[in-house]
Enzyme design. Structure first.
Site, PDB file in Angstrom:
ATOM      1  N   PHE A 146      29.509  -1.150  46.745  1.00 60.61           N
ATOM      2  CA  PHE A 146      28.703  -0.631  45.639  1.00 60.61           C
ATOM      3  C   PHE A 146      28.144  -1.810  44.856  1.00 60.61           C
ATOM      4  O   PHE A 146      28.891  -2.594  44.279  1.00 60.61           O
ATOM      5  CB  PHE A 146      29.487   0.284  44.686  1.00 60.61           C
ATOM      6  CG  PHE A 146      28.596   0.807  43.583  1.00 60.61           C
ATOM      7  CD1 PHE A 146      27.802   1.922  43.789  1.00 60.61           C
ATOM      8  CD2 PHE A 146      28.483   0.131  42.380  1.00 60.61           C
ATOM      9  CE1 PHE A 146      26.924   2.368  42.795  1.00 60.61           C
ATOM     10  CE2 PHE A 146      27.610   0.577  41.383  1.00 60.61           C
ATOM     11  CZ  PHE A 146      26.834   1.696  41.597  1.00 60.61           C
ATOM     12  N   ASP A 233      30.051 -10.449  43.907  1.00 62.30           N
ATOM     13  CA  ASP A 233      29.665  -9.464  42.901  1.00 62.30           C
ATOM     14  C   ASP A 233      30.905  -9.141  42.075  1.00 62.30           C
ATOM     15  O   ASP A 233      31.732  -8.315  42.462  1.00 62.30           O
ATOM     16  CB  ASP A 233      29.101  -8.202  43.573  1.00 62.30           C
ATOM     17  CG  ASP A 233      28.677  -7.155  42.529  1.00 62.30           C
ATOM     18  OD1 ASP A 233      29.006  -7.323  41.338  1.00 62.30           O
ATOM     19  OD2 ASP A 233      28.034  -6.161  42.922  1.00 62.30           O
ATOM     20  N   LYS A 274      28.396  -5.836  33.110  1.00 59.44           N
ATOM     21  CA  LYS A 274      29.377  -4.995  32.415  1.00 59.44           C
ATOM     22  C   LYS A 274      30.074  -5.705  31.247  1.00 59.44           C
ATOM     23  O   LYS A 274      29.482  -5.838  30.185  1.00 59.44           O
ATOM     24  CB  LYS A 274      30.365  -4.430  33.428  1.00 59.44           C
ATOM     25  CG  LYS A 274      29.667  -3.447  34.392  1.00 59.44           C
ATOM     26  CD  LYS A 274      30.588  -2.555  35.174  1.00 59.44           C
ATOM     27  CE  LYS A 274      29.802  -1.420  35.831  1.00 59.44           C
ATOM     28  NZ  LYS A 274      29.721  -1.481  37.276  1.00 59.44           N
TER      29      LYS A 274
END
Ligand code: PLP
Length: 427
Positions: A146, A233, A274
């Site tokens: 993802f 990531d 985030k």
């Protein structure tokens, strides 16, 4: 209806349902306030937040230092665009590159944008530095990844819900099994035109899949051997979530707040998002050393909001909170405690098969089929009992509270979770 009028949960849900696109399936709870590890719904009921906006709110809701930095900067200068310099961006870039140990940072806003940026950077590096023939570069990705929602990113997803009917898809990606070094080795040997390997150090969305010990270091070594960029990531795993500043810091077992000094793996390109803002503002970044980042020249890439003064001020404050409050160490210790407590409980509970995770990024695996509603029903019951969590894929529930939690609060949460699971055991 005035937007300032009080609203019931029912009305708020009805409004979203009627006027909003149905691109999410939220738990039916309407939140109107947050502080630290808690959120409150419009009726005033208090909950522990066990999702933290998918690990964006690591520093806790409305952290005063982050909110202070944001409101001060918002009243001073909010946006200049990169057509001009601003007095905050350089300071933030200096602070963040120093924190993570890279020469340079490229500022963006969302996680998906940062992933896109990393892919573009990797491709340009491949053509200009590695010498791959134009339009021939491939990037290796993992199954069940993802990385966000853009057209290119969903092109290499294998989630049919995220992908179907959004074609035609972007070319240039090779997909291999996660946590499989042989598959990576074979792919790198068979394809001399590979530019990069994009990987989540722990697959969060897929259900908190923690790879085998040594996988990341092994993958990095293979990348080095083949002159391929290792792209981490860490949008979800980074910023202390897994008990270390970065999940790629590995098992140095120091749990030190500056643990990036002893990385298991130092990614060639690091992607953050985030919690880089503590959830206060959209802030993402790509970090790399000069030999890679120097391929980006004026006009090659950009973003109107990327690197704006508010984002820069918020970014510095959010990283300072991580260090000042020792949140990596707290996540490490509470994570150990959480899994220990759950592992005591699981043998006596038929509804849960296992707990897994690192730091405060954990998941429990529900003993039911993937298409069953059991995990959803458990999350509904957890909500009734004052704790908010969400299933990831089918029968997996992710538990990721803010890292500012105390030990007593964590034990209180464990008791809510075990009590709720027992309700299902007796059914
Ligand atoms: C959330 C996430 C993204 C995408 O971030 P957005 O801000 O939603 O675009 C990318 N990669 C990982 C690993 C994520 O968890």
């Amino acid at each position: 209806m005035s937007v300032l009028e009080r609203i019931t949960s029912e009305d708020a849900i009805a409004l979203e349902d009627k006027y909003g696109a149905h691109n999410y399936h939220p738990l039916p709870v309407v939140l109107s306030r947050g502080k630290g590890v808690h959120v409150w719904d419009v009726e005033g009921k208090q909950y522990y937040d066990f999702l933290s906006a998918y690990s964006a709110v690591n520093q806790g809701h409305c952290h005063p230092k982050i909110v202070g930095a944001m409101t001060d900067q918002a009243q001073t200068l909010s946006l200049t665009s990169r057509a001009f310099y601003n007095d905050m961006l350089g300071r933030y870039e200096h602070y963040a590159t120093n924190t993570f140990g890279y020469d340079k940072l490229l500022p963006m806003n969302t996680g998906a944008e940062a992933v896109e940026t990393a892919l573009k950077l990797c491709r340009k590096w491949a053509y200009e530095k590695k010498g791959i023939a134009e339009n021939d570069a491939q990037i290796v990705v993992c199954e069940n990844n993802f990385h966000g929602r853009t057209t290119t990113i969903i092109s290499f997803s294998n989630d049919p819900v995220a992908r179907t009917n959004f074609g035609p898809y972007t070319q240039g990606f090779l997909k291999i099994e996660y946590d499989n070094l042989e598959a990576l080795e074979r792919t790198l040997e068979e394809h001399p035109n590979v530019a990069g390997f994009l990987v989540e150090p722990i697959q969060g969305e897929a259900g908190v899949y923690v790879p085998s010990d040594g996988y990341l270091a092994g993958a990095k070594a293979l990348c080095e051997k083949h002159n391929v960029l290792f792209i981490a990531d860490e949008v979800q795993t980074g910023i202390a979530r897994t008990g270390r500043l970065l999940a790629t810091c590995g098992d140095c077992s120091c749990a030190d707040k500056h643990c990036s000094g002893v990385p298991e793996v130092k990614a060639d390109i690091l992607i953050l998002g985030k919690a880089l803002s503590g959830g206060a503002y959209p802030v993402s970044a790509v970090l790399a050393n000069d030999t890679i980042m120097e391929v980006i020249k004026p006009g090659n890439h950009g973003s109107t909001f990327g690197g704006n003064p508010i984002a820069a001020a918020v970014g510095i404050a959010a990283l300072e909170v991580i260090k000042d409050e020792n949140l990596a160490q707290n996540a490490f210790e509470l994570g150990e405690l959480f899994r220990e407590e759950m592992n005591k409980f699981i043998p006596n509970c038929s509804v849960v098969n296992a707990v897994r995770g690192r730091g405060l990024l954990n998941a429990i695996l529900i003993n039911d089929t993937e298409d069953s509603s059991t995990a959803w029903d458990i999350c509904m019951a957890l909500k009734e009992n004052g704790l908010l969590a969400k299933p990831t894929h089918g029968n997996i529930i992710r538990f990721a509270p803010p890292l500012v939690m105390t030990k007593d609060e964590l034990l209180d949460c464990v008791s809510i979770i075990t009590r709720t699971l027992q309700q299902f055991d007796n059914q």
